[in-house]
Design an enzyme around this catalytic site. Structure first.
Site, PDB file in Angstrom:
ATOM      1  N   TYR A   1       0.844  -1.197   0.000  1.00  0.00           N
ATOM      2  CA  TYR A   1       0.000   0.000   0.000  1.00  0.00           C
ATOM      3  C   TYR A   1       0.878   1.244   0.000  1.00  0.00           C
ATOM      4  CZ  TYR A   1      -3.740  -3.250   1.254  1.00  0.00           C
ATOM      5  OH  TYR A   1      -4.645  -4.293   1.259  1.00  0.00           O
TER       6      TYR A   1
ATOM      7  N   ASN B   1     -12.473  -0.655  -5.769  1.00  0.00           N
ATOM      8  CA  ASN B   1     -12.198  -1.147  -7.112  1.00  0.00           C
ATOM      9  C   ASN B   1     -13.437  -1.872  -7.654  1.00  0.00           C
ATOM     10  OD1 ASN B   1     -11.187  -2.360  -9.420  1.00  0.00           O
ATOM     11  ND2 ASN B   1      -9.783  -3.725  -8.336  1.00  0.00           N
TER      12      ASN B   1
ATOM     13  N   CYS C   1      -6.351  -5.783  -7.546  1.00  0.00           N
ATOM     14  CA  CYS C   1      -6.164  -5.241  -6.205  1.00  0.00           C
ATOM     15  C   CYS C   1      -5.642  -6.296  -5.233  1.00  0.00           C
ATOM     16  CB  CYS C   1      -7.438  -4.586  -5.686  1.00  0.00           C
ATOM     17  SG  CYS C   1      -8.923  -5.583  -5.831  1.00  0.00           S
ATOM     18  N   HIS C   2      -5.776  -7.580  -5.587  1.00  0.00           N
ATOM     19  CA  HIS C   2      -5.233  -8.636  -4.727  1.00  0.00           C
ATOM     20  C   HIS C   2      -3.715  -8.579  -4.661  1.00  0.00           C
ATOM     21  CE1 HIS C   2      -5.249 -10.455  -8.763  1.00  0.00           C
ATOM     22  NE2 HIS C   2      -4.210 -11.177  -8.344  1.00  0.00           N
TER      23      HIS C   2
ATOM     24  N   GLU D   1      -1.108 -17.317  -8.521  1.00  0.00           N
ATOM     25  CA  GLU D   1      -0.079 -16.663  -9.322  1.00  0.00           C
ATOM     26  C   GLU D   1       1.318 -17.135  -8.916  1.00  0.00           C
ATOM     27  OE1 GLU D   1      -0.689 -12.423  -9.536  1.00  0.00           O
ATOM     28  OE2 GLU D   1      -2.707 -12.677 -10.365  1.00  0.00           O
TER      29      GLU D   1
END
Length: 139
Positions: free
Chosen positions: A68, A89, A97-98, A125
Site C-alpha cells: 500500500y 475497485n 487489487c489482490h 499466481e
C-alpha cells in the site's frame, strides 16, 4: 456481473470493461485455469484518486505484489487511502487489487471471500512458476 472464482462469488461492474460479459467470463475462467495472465479488455478508469490507484494496480505484473505504501508513493497519497481505494475497485481480478499487500501483512480484500480469496489468488499466481518475492508469508 457475478463470477465465481475459487468458490467465491465476485461482483464486477462489466460496464467499465470494453468486452462482452461472456468474453469477460471466458477470460476469467482461463485465468483461473492458469491459461491466462492478463485480460484483453480496456477498463474505463475514473478520473479520481481511486482511478490513479487502479492505474497503478494495472501496472503490477502477474505474480508480483506492491505494498500500500509503494502505491501511495507512486500516486501521491497515503497507504490508508490506497487501501480504501483498493476497496472501491469496481472490477477486482481484472484490476488486480489482490496484488496490493501490507508491508508486514496480507492487508484486506473487499471482494467476496475477503482475505481467503486474496490468498487463493496470490497462491495461484505464485504456483504458476513465476518469480515470487515475499508471497510465501501469505500462504
Amino acid at each position: 456481473m457475478h463470477v465465481t472464482m475459487w468458490g467465491f462469488d465476485v461482483e464486477l461492474d462489466e460496464q467499465l470493461v470494453d468486452t462482452s460479459p461472456d468474453d469477460l467470463r471466458a477470460q476469467l475462467s482461463e485465468y483461473e485455469e492458469g491459461a491466462r495472465r492478463s485480460f484483453d479488455a480496456d477498463v474505463r478508469i475514473p478520473d479520481s484518486f481511486t482511478g490513479a490507484v487502479m492505474r497503478a494496480m494495472l501496472d503490477i505484473p502477474y505474480g508480483e505484489t506492491r505494498t500500500y505504501g509503494e502505491i501511495a508513493e507512486a500516486v501521491g497519497g497515503h497507504a490508508v487511502a490506497v487501501g480504501q481505494a483498493c476497496g472501491r475497485n469496481p472490477v477486482p481480478l481484472v484490476v488486480p487489487c489482490h496484488r496490493v499487500v501490507g508491508s508486514d501483512s496480507l492487508g484486506g480484500f473487499s471482494a467476496a471471500g475477503g482475505t481467503d480469496l486474496k490468498r487463493a489468488l496470490l497462491a495461484h499466481e505464485r504456483d504458476d512458476d513465476t518469480e515470487q518475492s515475499g508471497l510465501d508469508a501469505y500462504r
